[in-house]
Design a protein around this motif. Structure first.
Motif, PDB file in Angstrom:
ATOM      1  N   LYS A  67      56.299  40.712  44.404  1.00 45.86           N
ATOM      2  CA  LYS A  67      55.774  40.131  45.637  1.00 45.86           C
ATOM      3  C   LYS A  67      54.759  39.028  45.354  1.00 45.86           C
ATOM      4  O   LYS A  67      54.682  38.043  46.071  1.00 45.86           O
ATOM      5  N   PHE A  68      54.005  39.226  44.289  1.00 48.36           N
ATOM      6  CA  PHE A  68      52.963  38.243  43.979  1.00 48.36           C
ATOM      7  C   PHE A  68      53.570  36.950  43.429  1.00 48.36           C
ATOM      8  O   PHE A  68      53.032  35.873  43.624  1.00 48.36           O
ATOM      9  N   CYS A  69      54.704  37.094  42.725  1.00 48.63           N
ATOM     10  CA  CYS A  69      55.365  35.898  42.211  1.00 48.63           C
ATOM     11  C   CYS A  69      55.957  35.093  43.363  1.00 48.63           C
ATOM     12  O   CYS A  69      55.917  33.868  43.365  1.00 48.63           O
ATOM     13  N   VAL A  70      56.522  35.813  44.336  1.00 47.91           N
ATOM     14  CA  VAL A  70      57.134  35.134  45.472  1.00 47.91           C
ATOM     15  C   VAL A  70      56.084  34.335  46.237  1.00 47.91           C
ATOM     16  O   VAL A  70      56.305  33.193  46.627  1.00 47.91           O
ATOM     17  N   GLU A  71      54.913  34.945  46.395  1.00 45.16           N
ATOM     18  CA  GLU A  71      53.852  34.269  47.139  1.00 45.16           C
ATOM     19  C   GLU A  71      53.015  33.359  46.244  1.00 45.16           C
ATOM     20  O   GLU A  71      52.029  32.775  46.685  1.00 45.16           O
ATOM     21  N   LYS A  72      53.360  33.318  44.977  1.00 48.15           N
ATOM     22  CA  LYS A  72      52.675  32.464  44.001  1.00 48.15           C
ATOM     23  C   LYS A  72      51.178  32.722  43.975  1.00 48.15           C
ATOM     24  O   LYS A  72      50.357  31.804  44.084  1.00 48.15           O
ATOM     25  N   MET A  73      50.839  33.985  43.853  1.00 45.94           N
ATOM     26  CA  MET A  73      49.420  34.340  43.768  1.00 45.94           C
ATOM     27  C   MET A  73      49.021  34.385  42.300  1.00 45.94           C
ATOM     28  O   MET A  73      49.612  35.102  41.515  1.00 45.94           O
ATOM     29  N   ASP A  74      48.015  33.597  41.962  1.00 48.20           N
ATOM     30  CA  ASP A  74      47.558  33.569  40.579  1.00 48.20           C
ATOM     31  C   ASP A  74      46.325  34.426  40.387  1.00 48.20           C
ATOM     32  O   ASP A  74      45.807  34.533  39.292  1.00 48.20           O
ATOM     33  N   PHE A  75      45.860  34.982  41.469  1.00 45.50           N
ATOM     34  CA  PHE A  75      44.630  35.761  41.388  1.00 45.50           C
ATOM     35  C   PHE A  75      44.692  36.844  42.449  1.00 45.50           C
ATOM     36  O   PHE A  75      44.887  36.540  43.622  1.00 45.50           O
ATOM     37  N   ILE A  76      44.594  38.076  42.014  1.00 43.29           N
ATOM     38  CA  ILE A  76      44.649  39.182  42.966  1.00 43.29           C
ATOM     39  C   ILE A  76      43.221  39.589  43.287  1.00 43.29           C
ATOM     40  O   ILE A  76      42.490  40.049  42.414  1.00 43.29           O
ATOM     41  N   ASP A  77      42.854  39.390  44.520  1.00 44.63           N
ATOM     42  CA  ASP A  77      41.470  39.620  44.924  1.00 44.63           C
ATOM     43  C   ASP A  77      41.235  41.109  45.169  1.00 44.63           C
ATOM     44  O   ASP A  77      41.951  41.722  45.956  1.00 44.63           O
ATOM     45  N   TYR A  78      40.241  41.646  44.509  1.00 45.95           N
ATOM     46  CA  TYR A  78      39.971  43.073  44.681  1.00 45.95           C
ATOM     47  C   TYR A  78      39.363  43.367  46.047  1.00 45.95           C
ATOM     48  O   TYR A  78      39.288  44.509  46.476  1.00 45.95           O
ATOM     49  N   LYS A  79      38.949  42.334  46.756  1.00 45.59           N
ATOM     50  CA  LYS A  79      38.328  42.547  48.063  1.00 45.59           C
ATOM     51  C   LYS A  79      39.360  42.730  49.166  1.00 45.59           C
ATOM     52  O   LYS A  79      39.038  43.211  50.243  1.00 45.59           O
ATOM     53  N   ARG A  80      40.614  42.325  48.895  1.00 43.13           N
ATOM     54  CA  ARG A  80      41.649  42.448  49.921  1.00 43.13           C
ATOM     55  C   ARG A  80      42.298  43.828  49.836  1.00 43.13           C
ATOM     56  O   ARG A  80      43.377  43.986  49.265  1.00 43.13           O
ATOM     57  N   ALA A  81      41.631  44.791  50.400  1.00 42.41           N
ATOM     58  CA  ALA A  81      42.126  46.164  50.330  1.00 42.41           C
ATOM     59  C   ALA A  81      43.452  46.305  51.074  1.00 42.41           C
ATOM     60  O   ALA A  81      44.259  47.166  50.756  1.00 42.41           O
ATOM     61  N   ASP A  82      43.681  45.439  52.059  1.00 36.50           N
ATOM     62  CA  ASP A  82      44.926  45.536  52.835  1.00 36.50           C
ATOM     63  C   ASP A  82      46.140  45.222  51.960  1.00 36.50           C
ATOM     64  O   ASP A  82      47.202  45.810  52.128  1.00 36.50           O
ATOM     65  N   ARG A  98      58.155  50.296  38.426  1.00 37.42           N
ATOM     66  CA  ARG A  98      59.560  50.547  38.750  1.00 37.42           C
ATOM     67  C   ARG A  98      59.752  50.857  40.228  1.00 37.42           C
ATOM     68  O   ARG A  98      60.841  50.763  40.751  1.00 37.42           O
ATOM     69  N   MET A  99      58.676  51.256  40.891  1.00 35.50           N
ATOM     70  CA  MET A  99      58.760  51.534  42.322  1.00 35.50           C
ATOM     71  C   MET A  99      58.605  50.261  43.137  1.00 35.50           C
ATOM     72  O   MET A  99      59.277  50.051  44.132  1.00 35.50           O
ATOM     73  N   THR A 100      57.674  49.435  42.751  1.00 33.02           N
ATOM     74  CA  THR A 100      57.300  48.303  43.594  1.00 33.02           C
ATOM     75  C   THR A 100      57.968  47.006  43.172  1.00 33.02           C
ATOM     76  O   THR A 100      58.018  46.064  43.952  1.00 33.02           O
ATOM     77  N   GLY A 101      58.451  46.940  41.922  1.00 28.15           N
ATOM     78  CA  GLY A 101      59.095  45.721  41.474  1.00 28.15           C
ATOM     79  C   GLY A 101      58.138  44.621  41.087  1.00 28.15           C
ATOM     80  O   GLY A 101      58.532  43.483  40.907  1.00 28.15           O
ATOM     81  N   VAL A 102      56.879  44.945  40.946  1.00 28.18           N
ATOM     82  CA  VAL A 102      55.895  43.935  40.546  1.00 28.18           C
ATOM     83  C   VAL A 102      56.114  43.594  39.066  1.00 28.18           C
ATOM     84  O   VAL A 102      56.429  44.466  38.266  1.00 28.18           O
ATOM     85  N   CYS A 103      55.976  42.324  38.727  1.00 29.90           N
ATOM     86  CA  CYS A 103      56.175  41.920  37.335  1.00 29.90           C
ATOM     87  C   CYS A 103      55.004  42.407  36.493  1.00 29.90           C
ATOM     88  O   CYS A 103      53.939  42.742  37.008  1.00 29.90           O
ATOM     89  N   SER A 104      55.195  42.421  35.179  1.00 30.31           N
ATOM     90  CA  SER A 104      54.211  43.078  34.317  1.00 30.31           C
ATOM     91  C   SER A 104      52.866  42.381  34.368  1.00 30.31           C
ATOM     92  O   SER A 104      51.815  43.012  34.352  1.00 30.31           O
ATOM     93  N   ARG A 105      52.899  41.074  34.432  1.00 26.90           N
ATOM     94  CA  ARG A 105      51.649  40.330  34.459  1.00 26.90           C
ATOM     95  C   ARG A 105      50.841  40.657  35.709  1.00 26.90           C
ATOM     96  O   ARG A 105      49.655  40.958  35.643  1.00 26.90           O
ATOM     97  N   HIS A 106      51.541  40.658  36.847  1.00 22.97           N
ATOM     98  CA  HIS A 106      50.832  40.933  38.089  1.00 22.97           C
ATOM     99  C   HIS A 106      50.413  42.395  38.190  1.00 22.97           C
ATOM    100  O   HIS A 106      49.405  42.718  38.800  1.00 22.97           O
ATOM    101  N   GLN A 107      51.201  43.273  37.607  1.00 19.99           N
ATOM    102  CA  GLN A 107      50.833  44.681  37.631  1.00 19.99           C
ATOM    103  C   GLN A 107      49.530  44.898  36.873  1.00 19.99           C
ATOM    104  O   GLN A 107      48.694  45.704  37.263  1.00 19.99           O
ATOM    105  N   ARG A 108      49.368  44.141  35.802  1.00 24.58           N
ATOM    106  CA  ARG A 108      48.141  44.237  35.008  1.00 24.58           C
ATOM    107  C   ARG A 108      46.944  43.820  35.866  1.00 24.58           C
ATOM    108  O   ARG A 108      45.921  44.505  35.912  1.00 24.58           O
ATOM    109  N   TRP A 109      47.093  42.693  36.539  1.00 25.04           N
ATOM    110  CA  TRP A 109      45.992  42.205  37.375  1.00 25.04           C
ATOM    111  C   TRP A 109      45.754  43.149  38.543  1.00 25.04           C
ATOM    112  O   TRP A 109      44.618  43.379  38.960  1.00 25.04           O
ATOM    113  N   LEU A 110      46.867  43.665  39.056  1.00 23.31           N
ATOM    114  CA  LEU A 110      46.774  44.558  40.204  1.00 23.31           C
ATOM    115  C   LEU A 110      45.976  45.807  39.846  1.00 23.31           C
ATOM    116  O   LEU A 110      45.126  46.252  40.607  1.00 23.31           O
ATOM    117  N   GLY A 111      46.245  46.338  38.652  1.00 22.12           N
ATOM    118  CA  GLY A 111      45.519  47.525  38.216  1.00 22.12           C
ATOM    119  C   GLY A 111      44.029  47.265  38.161  1.00 22.12           C
ATOM    120  O   GLY A 111      43.223  48.066  38.629  1.00 22.12           O
TER     121      GLY A 111
END
Lengths: 171, 139
Positions: A67-82, A98-111
């Motif tokens: 989802k983050f690649c589609v929206e071209k997000m380069d920074f996942i803001d920890y303040k956006r709890a939504d 494997r559940m959400t389909g997030v790519c590895s790079r974004h999953q790292r940032w997401l964590g």
């Protein structure tokens, strides 16, 4: 204690909205937004957009896109709890890739983002999502007729009055 | 030393009057001025539900600030002061500049990539056209 646990376990079932991405709905929640890619891929197969129900179709796996690649997000803001809450279970566990389909790079940032959000109480640590809210909100719900409590706990206090009003004429 | 950007979020007790919050904020401002920092942004998020109980509260008033400074001692000092204050039940400071730097880099990369594709198409016809006048001038 036992009663509390019961309330906690009941609360999620009464809150389908919060249940969306979490629990058994795991991969389907966020994946649901990507209905497009699946339909595009469809015409190659025999089913196509016509959508003839076949036995084989049941096992068709739609391709999940980050989802983050589609929206071209380069920074996942920890303040956006939504945004972050779409990628955790209802109890606050981080969903696997494997559940959400997030790519590895974004999953790292997401964590990292989710863990930061947990630190400042924007997101729950695992195991405390429904637990913190249920006991407090059940009390006002008790004042309403017994039909409402299933829906009431997770709706804002003003809303339960509406279902009660609609039910009254029926009875 | 280069300047760094920090996020500072703190939560105060839900029943805190405005004056108390202002006092906390002015205290932060004061330390920033003392140690050489600049408050870039201040946002009041208002009362929000906490994801878990903090100091026996289920709600809290969030205040968000962005601070730019070259002195890391300032952050340590701010944290110390927030810890001491009774109305503040939770705080968090996060260093942001490295994340933002990375973001900038990625955005730049993407722009380059998107810019390169059409440019190649235009560059190809332009290249043979350029040497032609030179040849004409030489001959």
């Amino acid at each position: 204690m036992a009663e509390e646990q019961k309330q906690q376990s009941q609360a999620p079932s009464g809150a389908p909205r919060r249940d969306g991405p979490g629990g058994h709905g795991g991969g389907h929640g966020p994946g649901g937004a990507h209905g497009g890619p699946r339909r595009e891929g469809g015409p190659g197969g025999p089913g196509g957009p016509g959508g003839r129900p076949r036995g084989k179709r049941q096992y068709f796996r739609k391709k999940k896109v980050c989802k983050f690649c589609v929206e071209k997000m380069d920074f996942i803001d920890y303040k956006r709890a939504d945004i972050l809450s779409q990628f955790v279970q209802e109890r606050g566990k981080i969903l696997p890739r494997r559940m959400t389909g997030v790519c590895s790079r974004h999953q790292r940032w997401l964590g990292v983002a989710i863990k930061r959000a947990r630190n400042i109480a924007l997101m729950p640590f695992a195991g405390s999502a429904a637990g913190t809210h249920a006991p407090r909100q059940v009390v006002p719900a008790g004042a309403h007729p017994p039909a409402t409590p299933t829906a009431a706990p997770h709706v804002s206090p003003a809303v339960p009055a509406a279902p009660a009003a609609t039910e009254a004429p029926k009875a | 030393m280069e300047e760094r950007l920090y996020d500072l979020i703190f939560i105060v007790r839900p029943a805190t009057p405005e004056d108390e919050i202002k006092k906390v904020l002015s205290g932060i401002e004061h330390t920033c001025a003392e140690k050489g920092g600049k408050i870039e942004k201040t946002e009041h998020w208002g009362t929000r539900k906490l994801a878990y109980r903090v100091a026996k509260h289920r709600e809290g008033i969030y205040v968000y600030q962005q601070i730019r400074t070259a002195h890391h001692e300032l952050i340590a000092e701010l944290e110390r002061r927030l810890r001491v204050q009774d109305v503040v039940i939770k705080y968090l400071t996060v260093r942001l500049d490295e994340d933002l730097k990375r973001q900038k880099k990625l955005v730049q990369k993407r722009e380059q990539r998107t810019a390169r594709r059409p440019r190649r198409a235009t560059a190809a016809p332009a290249a043979p056209a350029a040497p032609a006048p030179e040849q004409a001038a030489a001959s």
